[in-house]
Write a protein that holds these residues in place. Sequence first.
Motif, PDB file in Angstrom:
ATOM      1  N   GLY A 162      -3.391  -5.794   2.377  1.00 26.17           N
ATOM      2  CA  GLY A 162      -3.459  -6.914   1.482  1.00 26.17           C
ATOM      3  C   GLY A 162      -4.907  -7.936   1.744  1.00 26.17           C
ATOM      4  N   THR A 163      -5.667  -7.365   2.537  1.00 28.10           N
ATOM      5  CA  THR A 163      -6.877  -7.865   2.701  1.00 28.10           C
ATOM      6  C   THR A 163      -8.025  -7.052   2.186  1.00 28.10           C
ATOM      7  OG1 THR A 163      -7.523  -6.732   4.832  1.00 28.10           O
ATOM      8  CG2 THR A 163      -5.951  -8.657   5.061  1.00 28.10           C
ATOM      9  N   PRO A 164      -9.398  -7.662   2.225  1.00 27.14           N
ATOM     10  CA  PRO A 164     -10.451  -6.996   1.615  1.00 27.14           C
ATOM     11  C   PRO A 164     -10.812  -5.504   2.622  1.00 27.14           C
ATOM     12  CG  PRO A 164     -10.885  -9.311   1.846  1.00 27.14           C
ATOM     13  CD  PRO A 164      -9.657  -8.923   2.532  1.00 27.14           C
ATOM     14  N   ASP A 165     -10.381  -5.325   3.633  1.00 28.03           N
ATOM     15  CA  ASP A 165     -10.387  -4.422   4.700  1.00 28.03           C
ATOM     16  C   ASP A 165      -9.457  -3.167   4.218  1.00 28.03           C
ATOM     17  OD1 ASP A 165     -11.828  -3.040   6.312  1.00 28.03           O
ATOM     18  OD2 ASP A 165     -10.729  -3.492   8.196  1.00 28.03           O
ATOM     19  N   ASP A 193      -7.355   6.895  -0.123  1.00 25.29           N
ATOM     20  CA  ASP A 193      -8.504   5.783  -0.124  1.00 25.29           C
ATOM     21  C   ASP A 193      -9.021   5.833   1.461  1.00 25.29           C
ATOM     22  OD1 ASP A 193      -8.587   5.021  -2.824  1.00 25.29           O
ATOM     23  OD2 ASP A 193      -6.435   4.027  -2.407  1.00 25.29           O
ATOM     24  N   VAL A 251       0.919  -1.252  -0.111  1.00 24.40           N
ATOM     25  CA  VAL A 251      -0.057   0.113  -0.085  1.00 24.40           C
ATOM     26  C   VAL A 251       0.905   1.186   0.004  1.00 24.40           C
ATOM     27  CG1 VAL A 251      -1.727  -1.238   1.342  1.00 24.40           C
ATOM     28  CG2 VAL A 251      -0.174   0.254   2.505  1.00 24.40           C
ATOM     29  N   PRO A 259      -7.181  -3.181   0.747  1.00 28.08           N
ATOM     30  CA  PRO A 259      -6.777  -3.983  -0.315  1.00 28.08           C
ATOM     31  C   PRO A 259      -5.265  -3.488  -0.775  1.00 28.08           C
ATOM     32  CG  PRO A 259      -9.058  -3.314  -0.857  1.00 28.08           C
ATOM     33  CD  PRO A 259      -8.601  -2.595   0.477  1.00 28.08           C
ATOM     34  N   THR A 260      -4.543  -4.251  -1.411  1.00 30.82           N
ATOM     35  CA  THR A 260      -3.273  -4.038  -2.263  1.00 30.82           C
ATOM     36  C   THR A 260      -3.501  -2.670  -3.079  1.00 30.82           C
ATOM     37  OG1 THR A 260      -2.552  -6.268  -1.710  1.00 30.82           O
ATOM     38  CG2 THR A 260      -1.492  -4.865  -3.610  1.00 30.82           C
ATOM     39  N   SER A 319      -3.753   0.375  -2.112  1.00 28.05           N
ATOM     40  CA  SER A 319      -4.597   1.462  -1.392  1.00 28.05           C
ATOM     41  C   SER A 319      -3.559   2.535  -0.948  1.00 28.05           C
ATOM     42  CB  SER A 319      -5.403   1.017  -0.159  1.00 28.05           C
ATOM     43  OG  SER A 319      -6.320   0.040  -0.441  1.00 28.05           O
TER      44      SER A 319
END
Length: 389
Positions: A359-362, A230, A80, A364-365, A367
């Motif tokens: 790297g999680t949906p919370d 973001d 990120v 994302p890569t 961001s």
Amino acid sequence: MTEAAMTTMSAPAPTGRFGEFGGRYVPESLIPACAALETAFREAWADPAFHEQLSRLRSQYAGRPTALTPAHNLSAQLGVTLLLKREDLAHTGSHKINNVLGQALLARRMGKSRLIAETGAGQHGVATATAAALFGLRATVYMGERDIARQRHNVFRMELLGAEVIPVTSGSRTLKDATNEAMRAWVAAVDEAHFCLGSVGGPHPYPWLVRELQRVIGEEARAQAPAVPDVVVACVGGGSNAAGTFAGFVDTPARLIGVEAAGGAAMTDGMPGVVHGYRSMVLQDAHGQVLEAESIAAGLDYPGVGPEHAHLGATGRAEYRTVTDDEVLDAVRRLARAEGIICALESAHAVAWVLRAAGTPDLPTGSAVLLTLSGRGDKDMATLAGEVR
């Protein structure tokens, strides 16, 4: 986030409420003092001379604007883009100076000769002692006995600056109890003293007043950032650094993430209730008794949260997460070794969430994340020396 959920974080309702939260729950003897402070703040905030003086103090004394530092190494590790708003670089080592300079100017404008303050981690106490020395005011700082033991560095700084530090031995001997005693002292000395509250809690107008004095964090960061990020993230105890940061981005599409201590997560585990003169989310039992909070960070060891945070959470405009003490310690170590920055344990809560979520949906890569480092870690060396290897 829907457009309807956006807010400008402007003035609260005339009753001092943000939605159902806020208000003024104080003894009758303090109602005139709160009303006088509200009047003084409204007049000062509309006075160009007050803003000119505050702006000059921020730049020439507090060292603003603080830097927005790209965390290149950690960004590469996490996938990120991480930008750090460096309140740790402000004079006294944290964002607290933003609020205290404004309140000290107000106190002098109101003819007060003394500042009364509460402190947990000691940073607000140091800022209060600093402003008192600058303006020739007396300062009395209430601090829990437990916090005094783990924040000796800041206690010495306060005393060196000329403040009287009064240990609080009741209850959990932490920030909650220090706030109780500071408010009692204010009742007894309201004619001569101003209660210099350190966070976005307390009776109206404090949540609004403190947020406006901390708004400079978010406004600077928004101007410094190459684009709207973001995600905007900050630690939350009472929540002043987060409120100030969020104020600069609340009218943008950025997600606002406040990170609490797992042992003191009023937004996550609390219920609506009243503490220290305001209604918000509060850690309490089924009978409404306030529970003790626990955190390795003295500044987050508090059972409530500012009422505007409760409102932002209730409307869905901001989201609140928790991290554990172990995650916080790991975050201090990783930030130090990746970027050469040792942050305060409080600030490390925000870092810990980014480390876990990247790297999680919370999160994302790819961001873009803007994170407020509310303070530096000098005060935490004794704790870190026994925990971090």
